[in-house]
Design a protein around this motif. Structure first.
Motif, short mmCIF file in Angstrom:
data_model
loop_
_atom_site.label_atom_id
_atom_site.label_comp_id
_atom_site.label_asym_id
_atom_site.label_seq_id
_atom_site.Cartn_x
_atom_site.Cartn_y
_atom_site.Cartn_z
N ALA A 26 26.68 -15.94 2.96
CA ALA A 26 27.94 -16.57 2.53
C ALA A 26 29.11 -15.62 2.69
O ALA A 26 30.24 -16.04 3.03
N GLY A 27 28.87 -14.34 2.47
CA GLY A 27 29.92 -13.34 2.61
C GLY A 27 30.37 -13.15 4.04
O GLY A 27 31.46 -12.62 4.29
N LYS A 28 29.54 -13.55 5.00
CA LYS A 28 29.87 -13.41 6.41
C LYS A 28 30.66 -14.60 6.96
O LYS A 28 31.18 -14.56 8.07
N ALA A 29 30.76 -15.68 6.18
CA ALA A 29 31.51 -16.86 6.63
C ALA A 29 33.00 -16.55 6.64
O ALA A 29 33.52 -15.86 5.76
N ASN A 30 33.70 -17.06 7.66
CA ASN A 30 35.15 -16.91 7.73
C ASN A 30 35.76 -18.17 8.31
O ASN A 30 35.09 -19.18 8.46
N GLU A 31 37.05 -18.12 8.65
CA GLU A 31 37.75 -19.34 9.09
C GLU A 31 37.23 -19.89 10.41
O GLU A 31 37.53 -21.04 10.77
N THR A 32 36.44 -19.12 11.15
CA THR A 32 35.87 -19.63 12.40
C THR A 32 34.66 -20.53 12.15
O THR A 32 34.21 -21.24 13.05
N PHE A 33 34.12 -20.49 10.94
CA PHE A 33 32.93 -21.29 10.60
C PHE A 33 33.35 -22.74 10.40
O PHE A 33 34.05 -23.07 9.45
N GLY A 34 32.93 -23.60 11.33
CA GLY A 34 33.31 -25.01 11.26
C GLY A 34 34.81 -25.22 11.44
O GLY A 34 35.39 -26.12 10.83
N TYR A 35 35.40 -24.43 12.28
CA TYR A 35 36.86 -24.45 12.47
C TYR A 35 37.36 -25.84 12.88
O TYR A 35 36.82 -26.46 13.80
N LYS A 36 38.36 -26.34 12.16
CA LYS A 36 39.00 -27.64 12.41
C LYS A 36 38.03 -28.82 12.30
O LYS A 36 38.25 -29.86 12.91
N LYS A 37 36.98 -28.64 11.51
CA LYS A 37 36.03 -29.73 11.29
C LYS A 37 35.97 -30.05 9.80
O LYS A 37 36.24 -29.20 8.95
N ASN A 38 35.65 -31.30 9.51
CA ASN A 38 35.61 -31.76 8.12
C ASN A 38 34.23 -31.44 7.53
O ASN A 38 33.30 -32.22 7.65
N VAL A 39 34.15 -30.30 6.88
CA VAL A 39 32.88 -29.79 6.38
C VAL A 39 32.87 -29.77 4.85
O VAL A 39 33.84 -29.37 4.22
N ILE A 40 31.77 -30.23 4.27
CA ILE A 40 31.52 -30.09 2.84
C ILE A 40 30.27 -29.24 2.68
O ILE A 40 29.25 -29.47 3.34
N ILE A 41 30.35 -28.23 1.83
CA ILE A 41 29.19 -27.36 1.58
C ILE A 41 28.66 -27.65 0.18
O ILE A 41 29.42 -27.69 -0.79
N THR A 42 27.37 -27.89 0.09
CA THR A 42 26.77 -28.30 -1.18
C THR A 42 25.49 -27.53 -1.47
O THR A 42 24.74 -27.20 -0.54
N PRO A 43 25.22 -27.24 -2.73
CA PRO A 43 23.88 -26.75 -3.07
C PRO A 43 22.89 -27.89 -2.86
O PRO A 43 23.26 -29.06 -3.01
N ILE A 44 21.67 -27.58 -2.50
CA ILE A 44 20.70 -28.65 -2.24
C ILE A 44 19.75 -28.89 -3.40
O ILE A 44 19.00 -29.86 -3.40
N ARG A 45 19.81 -28.00 -4.41
CA ARG A 45 18.94 -28.16 -5.58
C ARG A 45 19.66 -27.69 -6.83
O ARG A 45 20.70 -27.03 -6.76
N GLY A 46 19.08 -28.01 -7.98
CA GLY A 46 19.63 -27.54 -9.24
C GLY A 46 19.52 -26.04 -9.37
O GLY A 46 18.79 -25.38 -8.63
N GLY A 47 20.27 -25.46 -10.32
CA GLY A 47 20.31 -24.02 -10.49
C GLY A 47 19.19 -23.50 -11.37
O GLY A 47 18.47 -24.25 -12.03
N LEU A 48 19.04 -22.18 -11.37
CA LEU A 48 17.97 -21.54 -12.13
C LEU A 48 18.35 -21.31 -13.59
O LEU A 48 17.50 -21.08 -14.43
N SER A 49 19.64 -21.32 -13.89
CA SER A 49 20.14 -21.13 -15.26
C SER A 49 19.69 -19.79 -15.85
O SER A 49 19.27 -19.69 -16.99
N VAL A 50 19.79 -18.76 -15.03
CA VAL A 50 19.44 -17.41 -15.49
C VAL A 50 20.54 -16.44 -15.10
O VAL A 50 21.60 -16.83 -14.64
#
Length: 213
Positions: A26-50
């Protein structure tokens, strides 16, 4: 992330898992990632709550989206909860909306965990730990635990994608680093994951090759 970038379409939902490797990605993502595209980023599962919340899928999704200038959503649902609580939680509008977005996922970026490390992070019960020990769990992915031959031996109850759901996703990128994850990676490969691109480091590669020769 260059390999992922090539698969991003004009309208795209990207699902991410948690973990230290994903935090790095995630730290390596920048403005070139999906540039000019309609992108939604989502977690795929619930969290660990820790503790170490920065390694949870919600935080990974937010970090990746903020770094690349895209939208994201959060999934406010604890991992490894009881069946009755799970049934009530999925009725909540905010959770239903989140699951609708997750259902449109066309790209997944995730990592693989060592079975007992993940079980302890989930604060699994002694009964669950006993099952994992008796059945010799090696790896964990999408809430499912596998033995060295890739047989599913236990599955946590949570909201979001399960291991079997992932088979329907066109592009799955599995990113793992560190020699200590080699056995877990080999176990995962034995599940014969569909549509998966495995990205590993040299240390893991060498150890897996030794298993095969």
């Amino acid at each position: 992330l260059d390999k992922v970038n090539k698969q991003i379409t004009k309208e795209c939902v990207i699902g991410v898992s948690g973990g230290s490797t994903m935090y790095y990605v995630a730290g390596k993502a920048n403005e070139t990632f999906g540039y000019k595209k309609n992108v939604i980023i989502t977690p795929i599962r619930g969290g660990l709550s820790v503790v170490n919340t920065e390694y949870q899928a919600n935080d990974i999704a937010a970090k990746m989206a903020n770094n690349s200038g895209h939208d994201y959503q959060l999934l406010h649902a604890p991992d490894n909860i009881g069946k009755k609580a799970l049934e009530e939680l999925v009725k909540e509008p905010v959770v239903k909306n989140a699951l609708d977005v997750i259902g449109r996922t066309s790209i997944i970026i995730h990592s693989i965990g060592n079975a007992f490390e993940m079980a302890h992070r989930r604060k699994s019960s002694m009964e669950v730990l006993k099952v994992l020990e008796d059945k010799k769990a090696v790896s964990e992915s999408f809430g499912s635990y596998f033995d060295k031959d890739g047989n599913e031996i236990f599955k946590t109850s949570t909201i979001g994608m399960s291991f079997k759901d992932v088979d329907g996703i066109n592009n799955v990128f599995t990113i793992v680093g560190g020699e200590k994850k080699a056995d877990a990676v080999y176990s995962y490969l034995c599940t014969k994951p569909a549509n998966a691109t495995l990205i590993i480091d040299e240390a893991i590669c060498k150890k897996i090759i030794k298993k095969l020769v």
